[in-house]
Design a protein around this motif. Structure first.
Motif, mmCIF file in Angstrom:
data_model
loop_
_atom_site.group_PDB
_atom_site.id
_atom_site.type_symbol
_atom_site.label_atom_id
_atom_site.label_comp_id
_atom_site.label_asym_id
_atom_site.label_seq_id
_atom_site.Cartn_x
_atom_site.Cartn_y
_atom_site.Cartn_z
ATOM 1 N N LYS A 11 0.855 -1.180 0.000
ATOM 2 C CA LYS A 11 0.000 0.000 0.000
ATOM 3 C C LYS A 11 0.890 1.227 0.000
ATOM 4 C CE LYS A 11 -3.721 2.468 0.307
ATOM 5 N NZ LYS A 11 -4.813 2.412 -0.697
ATOM 6 N N THR A 12 0.708 2.041 -1.003
ATOM 7 C CA THR A 12 1.431 3.307 -1.082
ATOM 8 C C THR A 12 0.402 4.422 -1.137
ATOM 9 O OG1 THR A 12 3.245 2.243 -2.253
ATOM 10 C CG2 THR A 12 3.096 4.636 -2.434
ATOM 11 N N TYR A 13 0.461 5.299 -0.152
ATOM 12 C CA TYR A 13 -0.447 6.450 -0.165
ATOM 13 C C TYR A 13 0.179 7.545 -1.005
ATOM 14 C CZ TYR A 13 -2.651 4.356 3.984
ATOM 15 O OH TYR A 13 -3.291 3.524 4.865
ATOM 16 N N LEU A 14 -0.675 8.297 -1.654
ATOM 17 C CA LEU A 14 -0.188 9.455 -2.393
ATOM 18 C C LEU A 14 -0.574 10.714 -1.638
ATOM 19 C CD1 LEU A 14 -0.741 8.877 -6.208
ATOM 20 C CD2 LEU A 14 1.409 9.194 -4.943
ATOM 21 N N LEU A 15 0.423 11.461 -1.247
ATOM 22 C CA LEU A 15 0.185 12.731 -0.554
ATOM 23 C C LEU A 15 0.655 13.816 -1.495
ATOM 24 C CD1 LEU A 15 1.272 12.688 3.197
ATOM 25 C CD2 LEU A 15 -0.915 13.388 2.210
ATOM 26 N N ALA A 19 4.871 9.878 -2.792
ATOM 27 C CA ALA A 19 4.412 8.515 -2.527
ATOM 28 C C ALA A 19 4.894 8.098 -1.142
ATOM 29 C CB ALA A 19 4.965 7.571 -3.588
ATOM 30 N N ALA A 22 3.414 2.489 2.811
ATOM 31 C CA ALA A 22 2.983 2.101 4.158
ATOM 32 C C ALA A 22 3.131 0.598 4.360
ATOM 33 C CB ALA A 22 1.536 2.525 4.382
ATOM 34 N N THR A 48 -2.762 0.466 8.554
ATOM 35 C CA THR A 48 -2.949 0.277 7.108
ATOM 36 C C THR A 48 -3.335 -1.177 6.831
ATOM 37 O OG1 THR A 48 -1.342 2.013 6.651
ATOM 38 C CG2 THR A 48 -1.789 0.435 4.873
ATOM 39 N N ASN A 51 -6.921 -1.786 7.924
ATOM 40 C CA ASN A 51 -7.884 -1.204 6.985
ATOM 41 C C ASN A 51 -8.030 -2.064 5.733
ATOM 42 O OD1 ASN A 51 -8.314 0.882 8.734
ATOM 43 N ND2 ASN A 51 -6.934 2.293 7.683
ATOM 44 N N ASP A 57 -10.249 -0.249 2.688
ATOM 45 C CA ASP A 57 -9.377 0.397 1.713
ATOM 46 C C ASP A 57 -8.817 -0.711 0.819
ATOM 47 O OD1 ASP A 57 -7.985 2.379 0.434
ATOM 48 O OD2 ASP A 57 -6.654 2.837 2.119
ATOM 49 N N SER A 60 -2.400 -1.356 -2.966
ATOM 50 C CA SER A 60 -1.826 -0.926 -4.246
ATOM 51 C C SER A 60 -1.503 -2.138 -5.106
ATOM 52 C CB SER A 60 -0.551 -0.113 -3.995
ATOM 53 O OG SER A 60 -0.836 0.974 -3.154
#
Ligand SMILES: Nc1ncnc2c1ncn2[C@@H]1O[C@H](COP(=O)(O)OP(=O)(O)OP(=O)(O)O)[C@@H](O)[C@H]1O
Ligand SMILES: [Mg+2]
Length: 233
Positions: A11-15, A19, A22, A48, A51, A57, A60
């Motif tokens: 899982k990679t969050y994009l802020l 990148a 997580a 993460t 979730n 959620d 990725s």
């Protein structure tokens, strides 16, 4: 067949443009009836993972099978149904609706499941009785102690008889005596056959679990059987 099978989950969050990795490839199998503690420092990816396991959620990459079902391939409607009927959640901050009574909070998952009003009330009363709160059904969260609020949240998590209970720092907002009380509930539920996964920072809390998994930087770094299981009081 294990209840939970995740394979190479990332899982990679994009802020904005950044990148934030997580989870960096998590592979795990958890059998029915297990009691697992997930530990690791802040930011290591525990929530993460929860979730993703809770279908709140999507990862990725990687795969996730719950009770043999490839949940990542389900339509959003079917996924919502799995979330509502197969998975119970308990969170650190209880996440109760402030304006609703204990009974109404416990009824909520059954509203989504489409149960009739009387059946909902009947089951909610039973669930509150199971957590020792028969006499608090008409209290709102602000009229309950932290431990009582968490017990309402546990009752809410259980009303649809889930396969899997996910608890993310369920004792994080509670004192040690109340924490033990909450853990004793989880132990009893597990002894009744429920599969329980608990995230915790607290080694005392983790001692109740039979298996302890440590995360670091989005990866599993250890996965061991607990040789000194703590008995519930
Ligand atoms: N919605 C999000 N958007 C961007 N980054 C996120 C998001 N959620 C989590 N992260 C990042 O992902 C990483 C893992 O976060 P996660 O919440 O899973 O950690 P955790 O192990 O649960 O930590 P804690 O013990 O503090 O609860 C962290 O670096 C965090 O900053
Ligand atoms: Mg967390």
């Amino acid at each position: 067949m294990p209840l939970v099978v995740v394979s190479d989950l990332t899982k990679t969050y994009l802020l904005g443009q950044t990148a934030v990795p997580a989870l960096r490839g998590v592979t795990l199998a958890i059998d029915r009836g297990e009691f697992v503690a997930v530990m690791g420092s802040s930011g290591s990816g525990k929530s993460t993972l929860m979730n993703l396991l809770g279908c709140l959620d999507a990862p990725s990459s990687g795969s996730y099978h719950l009770a043999g079902q490839d949940v990542l391939r389900l339509s959003s409607n079917k996924l919502a149904a799995v979330r509502n009927t197969s998975i119970g959640f308990v969170f650190q901050q209880f996440n109760l609706l402030a304006r609703a009574t204990a009974l109404e909070n416990v009824e909520l998952p059954m509203v989504y499941a489409g149960l009739g009003r009387r059946e909902r009330r009947r089951r909610a009363r039973n669930a509150l009785a199971q957590v020792g709160l028969s006499d608090r059904g008409h209290h709102r969260p602000s009229q309950l102690s932290g431990g009582q609020q968490q017990r309402v949240a546990i009752a809410r998590a259980l009303v649809n008889q889930p396969l899997l209970l996910l608890a993310d720092e369920p004792t994080g907002a509670l004192d040690s005596v109340t924490s033990e009380e909450i853990m004793a509930f989880l132990v009893r539920l597990n002894e009744g056959g429920l599969t329980v996964i608990v995230v915790t920072h607290d080694a005392e809390v983790a001692r109740y679990a039979r298996r302890v998994i440590h995360f670091k930087d989005g990866r599993v770094v250890s996965d061991d059987l607990n040789q000194h299981i703590r008995a519930a009081a």
